[in-house]
Design a protein around this motif. Structure first.
Motif, PDB file in Angstrom:
ATOM      1  N   ALA A  78     -10.066  -8.032  -6.297  1.00  0.00           N
ATOM      2  CA  ALA A  78     -10.294  -7.070  -5.209  1.00  0.00           C
ATOM      3  C   ALA A  78      -9.139  -7.113  -4.207  1.00  0.00           C
ATOM      4  N   ARG A  79      -8.619  -8.326  -3.939  1.00  0.00           N
ATOM      5  CA  ARG A  79      -7.462  -8.430  -3.047  1.00  0.00           C
ATOM      6  C   ARG A  79      -6.240  -7.739  -3.652  1.00  0.00           C
ATOM      7  N   ASP A  80      -6.002  -7.966  -4.952  1.00  0.00           N
ATOM      8  CA  ASP A  80      -4.869  -7.325  -5.627  1.00  0.00           C
ATOM      9  C   ASP A  80      -5.016  -5.807  -5.613  1.00  0.00           C
ATOM     10  N   TYR A  81      -6.249  -5.338  -5.787  1.00  0.00           N
ATOM     11  CA  TYR A  81      -6.472  -3.887  -5.733  1.00  0.00           C
ATOM     12  C   TYR A  81      -6.186  -3.343  -4.341  1.00  0.00           C
ATOM     13  N   ALA A  82      -6.645  -4.044  -3.302  1.00  0.00           N
ATOM     14  CA  ALA A  82      -6.377  -3.597  -1.930  1.00  0.00           C
ATOM     15  C   ALA A  82      -4.882  -3.578  -1.642  1.00  0.00           C
ATOM     16  N   GLN A  83      -4.160  -4.592  -2.148  1.00  0.00           N
ATOM     17  CA  GLN A  83      -2.711  -4.628  -1.942  1.00  0.00           C
ATOM     18  C   GLN A  83      -2.030  -3.480  -2.687  1.00  0.00           C
ATOM     19  N   ALA A  84      -2.444  -3.251  -3.937  1.00  0.00           N
ATOM     20  CA  ALA A  84      -1.864  -2.153  -4.706  1.00  0.00           C
ATOM     21  C   ALA A  84      -2.181  -0.805  -4.061  1.00  0.00           C
ATOM     22  N   ASP A  85      -3.381  -0.688  -3.501  1.00  0.00           N
ATOM     23  CA  ASP A  85      -3.754   0.543  -2.800  1.00  0.00           C
ATOM     24  C   ASP A  85      -2.864   0.753  -1.581  1.00  0.00           C
ATOM     25  N   ALA A  86      -2.582  -0.328  -0.845  1.00  0.00           N
ATOM     26  CA  ALA A  86      -1.699  -0.226   0.319  1.00  0.00           C
ATOM     27  C   ALA A  86      -0.279   0.130  -0.104  1.00  0.00           C
ATOM     28  N   ASP A  87       0.200  -0.484  -1.195  1.00  0.00           N
ATOM     29  CA  ASP A  87       1.554  -0.171  -1.675  1.00  0.00           C
ATOM     30  C   ASP A  87       1.653   1.277  -2.145  1.00  0.00           C
ATOM     31  N   ASN A  88       0.616   1.723  -2.848  1.00  0.00           N
ATOM     32  CA  ASN A  88       0.627   3.108  -3.330  1.00  0.00           C
ATOM     33  C   ASN A  88       0.569   4.093  -2.171  1.00  0.00           C
ATOM     34  N   GLU A  89      -0.230   3.764  -1.152  1.00  0.00           N
ATOM     35  CA  GLU A  89      -0.322   4.651   0.006  1.00  0.00           C
ATOM     36  C   GLU A  89       0.998   4.690   0.769  1.00  0.00           C
ATOM     37  N   LEU A  90       1.677   3.553   0.849  1.00  0.00           N
ATOM     38  CA  LEU A  90       2.992   3.529   1.498  1.00  0.00           C
ATOM     39  C   LEU A  90       3.984   4.396   0.735  1.00  0.00           C
ATOM     40  N   PHE A  91       4.002   4.259  -0.593  1.00  0.00           N
ATOM     41  CA  PHE A  91       4.906   5.076  -1.406  1.00  0.00           C
ATOM     42  C   PHE A  91       4.572   6.557  -1.278  1.00  0.00           C
ATOM     43  N   THR A  92       3.274   6.880  -1.317  1.00  0.00           N
ATOM     44  CA  THR A  92       2.859   8.268  -1.161  1.00  0.00           C
ATOM     45  C   THR A  92       3.251   8.811   0.203  1.00  0.00           C
ATOM     46  N   THR A 147       7.680  -0.157 -12.175  1.00  0.00           N
ATOM     47  CA  THR A 147       6.236   0.060 -12.284  1.00  0.00           C
ATOM     48  C   THR A 147       5.805   1.022 -11.187  1.00  0.00           C
ATOM     49  N   HIS A 148       5.283   2.146 -11.572  1.00  0.00           N
ATOM     50  CA  HIS A 148       4.911   3.153 -10.582  1.00  0.00           C
ATOM     51  C   HIS A 148       3.736   2.644  -9.749  1.00  0.00           C
ATOM     52  N   PRO A 149       3.789   2.817  -8.407  1.00  0.00           N
ATOM     53  CA  PRO A 149       2.682   2.335  -7.570  1.00  0.00           C
ATOM     54  C   PRO A 149       1.326   2.915  -7.959  1.00  0.00           C
ATOM     55  N   THR A 150       1.302   4.174  -8.373  1.00  0.00           N
ATOM     56  CA  THR A 150       0.024   4.776  -8.766  1.00  0.00           C
ATOM     57  C   THR A 150      -0.516   4.144 -10.044  1.00  0.00           C
ATOM     58  N   LEU A 151       0.381   3.865 -10.992  1.00  0.00           N
ATOM     59  CA  LEU A 151      -0.049   3.170 -12.202  1.00  0.00           C
ATOM     60  C   LEU A 151      -0.464   1.738 -11.878  1.00  0.00           C
ATOM     61  N   GLY A 152       0.263   1.115 -10.929  1.00  0.00           N
ATOM     62  CA  GLY A 152      -0.120  -0.225 -10.515  1.00  0.00           C
ATOM     63  C   GLY A 152      -1.511  -0.244  -9.910  1.00  0.00           C
ATOM     64  N   LEU A 153      -1.805   0.751  -9.080  1.00  0.00           N
ATOM     65  CA  LEU A 153      -3.134   0.842  -8.485  1.00  0.00           C
ATOM     66  C   LEU A 153      -4.195   1.059  -9.550  1.00  0.00           C
ATOM     67  N   GLN A 154      -3.894   1.921 -10.524  1.00  0.00           N
ATOM     68  CA  GLN A 154      -4.857   2.187 -11.590  1.00  0.00           C
ATOM     69  C   GLN A 154      -5.115   0.929 -12.423  1.00  0.00           C
ATOM     70  N   GLN A 155      -4.043   0.168 -12.698  1.00  0.00           N
ATOM     71  CA  GLN A 155      -4.207  -1.057 -13.471  1.00  0.00           C
ATOM     72  C   GLN A 155      -5.025  -2.089 -12.703  1.00  0.00           C
ATOM     73  N   ARG A 156      -4.814  -2.172 -11.389  1.00  0.00           N
ATOM     74  CA  ARG A 156      -5.595  -3.102 -10.583  1.00  0.00           C
ATOM     75  C   ARG A 156      -7.068  -2.703 -10.567  1.00  0.00           C
ATOM     76  N   ALA A 157      -7.342  -1.416 -10.600  1.00  0.00           N
ATOM     77  CA  ALA A 157      -8.728  -0.965 -10.671  1.00  0.00           C
ATOM     78  C   ALA A 157      -9.368  -1.395 -11.986  1.00  0.00           C
TER      79      ALA A 157
END
Length: 474
Positions: A155-169, A278-288
């Motif tokens: 869950a922590r990794d997902y939250a971090q990936a979500d933050a990284d993806n939101e920053l990139f977006t 590694t694309h942030p969106t793909l990273g977020l999807q993988q963390r999910a």
């Protein structure tokens, strides 16, 4: 222009630590801000400055950083589950002493009636007391604790990936709006130049019509052309105001007016190969997906038993004597008998298997759905990369043709105007040439901007924003 701003759902990309440090340390400052932050007076706002403002001032990025902190706190809370439980309790009561032998099942609220069975029913009341200390520790859970810890970390990794993806977006949105604002400002300048040119043309035609050298309808058509030109200017001003407001919102600055750097209207980007990242969106999807698998593991291990070490001590006081006397008064409130006990306990719900299996199957199906979404996201990013390359090639071709179009349009306008002044062309011929010149000027000023937007589309498909700055970084 299409960007993968769909937030469905990396190892963590470089910059994760920066996201937390920059946003969380800047949190109090951003909350205390009362006025907009602007670059130095008279200096355009660079794209790097715009991205820095968005990174430190945008409230929703700060919200993502706090979510990462909350997930870290959940991990710390999970670690505490291995600690033993020690419960202290005590009470003093006053009540009747009748006891009834028998068995009661643990359903609802049970009020125990301790002691031996009395011969008669009596409502004489006495004081009593009970104090207990119960310790329970489950050192062996057959993988339940590790599964819960893994779920918290996922869950922590997902939250971090979500933050990284939101920053990139957010970076993509800022850059897109930045280039759009620059394009609308250039378009507005072209419209202003066109209004001045049409106003001069209208004066010339009106003067010729007043002297009878041209029909009166020509002056009417000239006034219509001037009004149309002014309306086009108003439309460009509306678009510029909209981009200004949008950029201010993205930068977290209320009511600011920005002047982007015209570098992106004056230079063309060279052709570069996007980096492999590694694309942030793909990273977020993988963390999910990882989080879903961790949840499924927790559910399946709920069926395993728990081995607990138990220990207790307690004291008991009663106003009922061993001979049946009930006249001890408050003395019965003091504990007079003390006991202790230690033991080992095992808890295992034998018939819980169907419920656990059903929950695990549901979680597994949700995880499979996330994996399918991951594959869909890969497909969209692949097609977007192809589209970005095509747009960049077309932008290069547009850059070669736009100057030729502009030179020809200017010459055609001058020729038509000369023919009109000589009486060899109509006002319709002049306005058509004028319209062609307007389009050529618009295409010319937007050529470089369109090329940079194609590079931005490449950046969005690659997932590495540093690629966008490679062409303009010394």
């Amino acid at each position: 222009m299409f960007f993968p701003f769909v937030p469905p759902v990396r190892r963590l990309p470089a910059g994760s630590a920066w996201l937390l440090v920059a946003l969380l340390l800047a949190g109090p400052a951003s909350q205390a801000q009362q006025r907009p932050v602007h670059p130095a007076a008279g200096r355009p706002l660079s794209l790097n400055e715009a991205l820095d403002l968005a990174r430190t001032q945008a409230p929703h990025l700060q919200a993502k950083a706090y979510q990462v902190q909350a997930a870290e706190a959940d991990i710390a809370q999970t670690k505490t589950q291995r600690l033993p439980s020690v419960r202290l309790s005590g009470q003093v009561s006053y009540g009747s002493t009748n006891a009834v032998a028998g068995t009661m099942l643990p359903v609802g609220t049970i009020i125990p009636s301790s002691g031996s069975l009395s011969g008669v029913n009596s409502y004489n009341a006495v004081f009593g007391s009970m104090g207990t200390a119960l310790m329970e520790w489950s050192p062996v859970t057959f993988g339940q604790y590790p599964a819960q810890r893994a779920r918290a970390e996922a869950a922590r990794d997902y939250a971090q990936a979500d933050a990284d993806n939101e920053l990139f977006t957010q970076q993509l949105r800022v850059a897109q709006t930045y280039l759009d604002l620059l394009a609308t400002q250039s378009l507005r300048q072209v419209r202003e130049q066109d209004v001045r040119r049409v106003s001069i043309l209208k004066k010339t035609i009106t003067r010729l019509a007043l002297h009878g050298l041209r029909p009166g309808v020509d002056s009417t058509l000239a006034r219509a052309a001037e009004a149309q030109s002014k309306l086009a200017l108003v439309s460009a001003q509306e678009q510029e105001a909209d981009r200004q407001a949008r950029l201010s919102t993205l930068l977290g600055q209320p009511g600011a007016t920005w002047q982007p750097d015209t570098l992106y209207n004056r230079t063309l980007p060279p052709a570069l190969v996007p980096p492999t990242a590694t694309h942030p969106t793909l990273g977020l999807q993988q963390r999910a997906v990882d989080l879903g698998q961790a949840r499924e593991t927790v559910i399946r291990r709920q069926y395993r038993p728990r081995l607990s070490l138990l220990g207790a001590t307690w004291g008991r006081g009663s106003g009922l004597g061993s001979n049946g006397q009930t006249d001890y008064g408050l003395a019965g409130a003091a504990p007079t008998r003390f006991n202790y006990a230690v033991g080992v306990g095992v808890v295992f719900d034998l018939l819980d298997w169907p419920r656990v299996q059903a929950q695990a199957k549901a979680e597994n199906l949700r995880t499979q759905g996330l994996q399918a979404e991951y594959q869909q996201q890969q497909l969209e990013l692949s097609n977007q990369a192809t589209l970005a390359n095509q747009r960049l090639q077309l932008a290069a071709e547009r850059a070669r043709q736009a100057p030729l179009q502009l030179a020809a349009a200017r010459q055609a306008y001058r020729q038509k105007l000369a023919l009109y002044n000589s009486g060899l062309a109509t006002v319709v011929d002049v306005t058509q040439a004028l319209y062609g010149l307007q389009q050529a000027e618009q295409d010319q000023v937007l050529t470089a901007n369109a090329a940079w937007q194609a590079v931005l589309l490449q950046t969005a498909a690659a997932g590495d924003f540093s690629f966008f700055f490679t062409p303009v970084t010394p």
